[in-house]
Design an enzyme around this catalytic site. Structure first.
Site, mmCIF file in Angstrom:
data_model
loop_
_atom_site.group_PDB
_atom_site.id
_atom_site.type_symbol
_atom_site.label_atom_id
_atom_site.label_comp_id
_atom_site.label_asym_id
_atom_site.label_seq_id
_atom_site.Cartn_x
_atom_site.Cartn_y
_atom_site.Cartn_z
ATOM 1 N N SER A 199 13.630 -71.599 34.342
ATOM 2 C CA SER A 199 13.879 -70.949 35.186
ATOM 3 C C SER A 199 15.019 -71.069 35.560
ATOM 4 O O SER A 199 15.768 -71.359 34.740
ATOM 5 C CB SER A 199 13.228 -71.750 35.876
ATOM 6 O OG SER A 199 14.021 -72.718 36.939
ATOM 7 N N ASP A 220 4.530 -72.342 38.308
ATOM 8 C CA ASP A 220 4.997 -71.627 40.201
ATOM 9 C C ASP A 220 4.401 -72.472 40.773
ATOM 10 O O ASP A 220 3.072 -72.945 40.385
ATOM 11 C CB ASP A 220 3.908 -70.308 39.720
ATOM 12 C CG ASP A 220 4.269 -69.600 40.412
ATOM 13 O OD1 ASP A 220 5.486 -69.190 40.950
ATOM 14 O OD2 ASP A 220 3.792 -68.584 41.475
ATOM 15 N N ARG A 230 3.154 -82.171 40.867
ATOM 16 C CA ARG A 230 3.640 -81.261 39.860
ATOM 17 C C ARG A 230 3.583 -82.064 38.300
ATOM 18 O O ARG A 230 3.663 -82.116 37.226
ATOM 19 C CB ARG A 230 5.010 -81.444 40.067
ATOM 20 C CG ARG A 230 6.598 -80.437 38.887
ATOM 21 C CD ARG A 230 7.475 -79.890 39.588
ATOM 22 N NE ARG A 230 7.123 -78.664 40.829
ATOM 23 C CZ ARG A 230 7.556 -79.015 42.448
ATOM 24 N NH1 ARG A 230 8.204 -80.415 43.149
ATOM 25 N NH2 ARG A 230 7.179 -78.280 42.437
HETATM 26 P P1 IMP Z 1 8.790 -70.931 43.090
HETATM 27 O O1 IMP Z 1 7.074 -72.206 41.874
HETATM 28 O O2 IMP Z 1 9.560 -71.832 42.592
HETATM 29 O O3 IMP Z 1 7.810 -69.529 42.759
HETATM 30 O O4 IMP Z 1 8.509 -71.913 44.479
HETATM 31 C C1 IMP Z 1 7.872 -72.393 44.586
HETATM 32 C C2 IMP Z 1 8.014 -73.093 46.371
HETATM 33 O O5 IMP Z 1 6.783 -73.602 46.898
HETATM 34 C C3 IMP Z 1 9.156 -73.327 47.044
HETATM 35 O O6 IMP Z 1 10.243 -73.026 47.397
HETATM 36 C C4 IMP Z 1 8.496 -74.970 48.103
HETATM 37 O O7 IMP Z 1 8.950 -74.283 49.249
HETATM 38 C C5 IMP Z 1 7.442 -74.436 48.135
HETATM 39 N N1 IMP Z 1 7.399 -76.035 46.698
HETATM 40 C C6 IMP Z 1 6.000 -76.719 45.369
HETATM 41 N N2 IMP Z 1 6.265 -77.728 45.301
HETATM 42 C C7 IMP Z 1 6.681 -78.925 46.422
HETATM 43 C C8 IMP Z 1 6.966 -79.790 47.629
HETATM 44 O O8 IMP Z 1 6.686 -80.444 46.316
HETATM 45 N N3 IMP Z 1 7.385 -79.697 47.868
HETATM 46 C C9 IMP Z 1 7.519 -78.943 49.222
HETATM 47 N N4 IMP Z 1 7.950 -78.085 49.307
HETATM 48 C C10 IMP Z 1 6.815 -77.235 47.481
#
Ligand code: IMP
Length: 201
Positions: A14, A75, A187
């Site tokens: 990441s 992800d 998570r």
């Molecule tokens: P990626 O996994 O980096 O592609 O992005 C996941 C997206 O999902 C993030 O930018 C957040 O907007 C949203 N997201 C994932 N987990 C959470 C959380 O625990 N709270 C709020 N938004 C989340």
């Protein structure tokens, strides 16, 4: 039977400093040293998959192959029942290049209005992929179910936190302190599975 993680160090695939810190803290009790993909100067692959599993796996495999060490990638995203799981894997992209989550949350609210639905059920998903340089991958998925609320409430979280109330709670994730929110999350659920399957001796 999952493959046991026997190495001493792991690449966190990441380029997001917050995610790297969180993963480092979760793995510290197991004596596993973490190096971020950013520190190794690894390129960030495009998220071309159409599932959380595909995207987490392609990120982990790219980092493991390029570095020659095991790599962990995640992800995640928010899925609304009335929108057939959207924004889902597009959760970050809905916020646009400015990463404006007020805009993304409004888009979500308007999506439900357009559907003319009272169904506010939603869930967060976190996919975690652990890949080895030989191409072996272990994948785990955590989920937390809840409801979408308007107007958004609380400034303590990030992303879609201010509009999500987990089942059994009254406050949004955005109104909770991190130590209260973290154990309830998608998570944490994915990490518990990863730790049980790959890190416990
Ligand atoms: P990626 O996994 O980096 O592609 O992005 C996941 C997206 O999902 C993030 O930018 C957040 O907007 C949203 N997201 C994932 N987990 C959470 C959380 O625990 N709270 C709020 N938004 C989340």
């Amino acid at each position: 039977m999952s493959r046991h993680f026997a190495e001493k160090s792991l690449v966190v695939a990441s380029h997001n400093a917050g995610k790297v810190r969180e993963i480092r803290e979760l793995l510290a009790p197991f004596g596993i040293e973490t190096i971020s993909a950013g520190d190794l100067g690894l390129p960030e692959p495009e998220e071309t998959g159409d599932t959380f599993e595909a995207n987490a796996t392609l990120k982990a495999l790219a980092a493991a192959t390029a570095s020659g060490r095991p790599a962990l990638a995640d992800d995640s995203g928010l899925c609304a029942a009335a929108l057939n799981g959207a924004p889902g894997i597009y959760s970050a992209r809905w916020a646009g290049p400015q990463k404006d989550f007020d805009f993304a949350m409004e888009r979500l609210r308007l999506g439900l209005v357009e559907e003319g639905t009272l169904d506010t059920r939603a869930w967060f998903i976190c996919g975690l992929a652990l890949a080895w340089p030989d191409g072996h991958v272990e994948y785990f998925e955590g989920r937390v179910d809840g409801e979408l609320v308007w107007p958004p409430r609380g400034l303590k979280g990030f992303g879609y936190d201010p509009m999500f109330v987990a089942n059994g709670q009254t406050r949004t994730f955005g109104e909770m302190e991190p130590d209260e929110k973290t154990p309830l999350t998608h998570r944490a659920a994915a990490f518990r599975q990863l730790v049980d399957a790959c890190f416990k001796s």
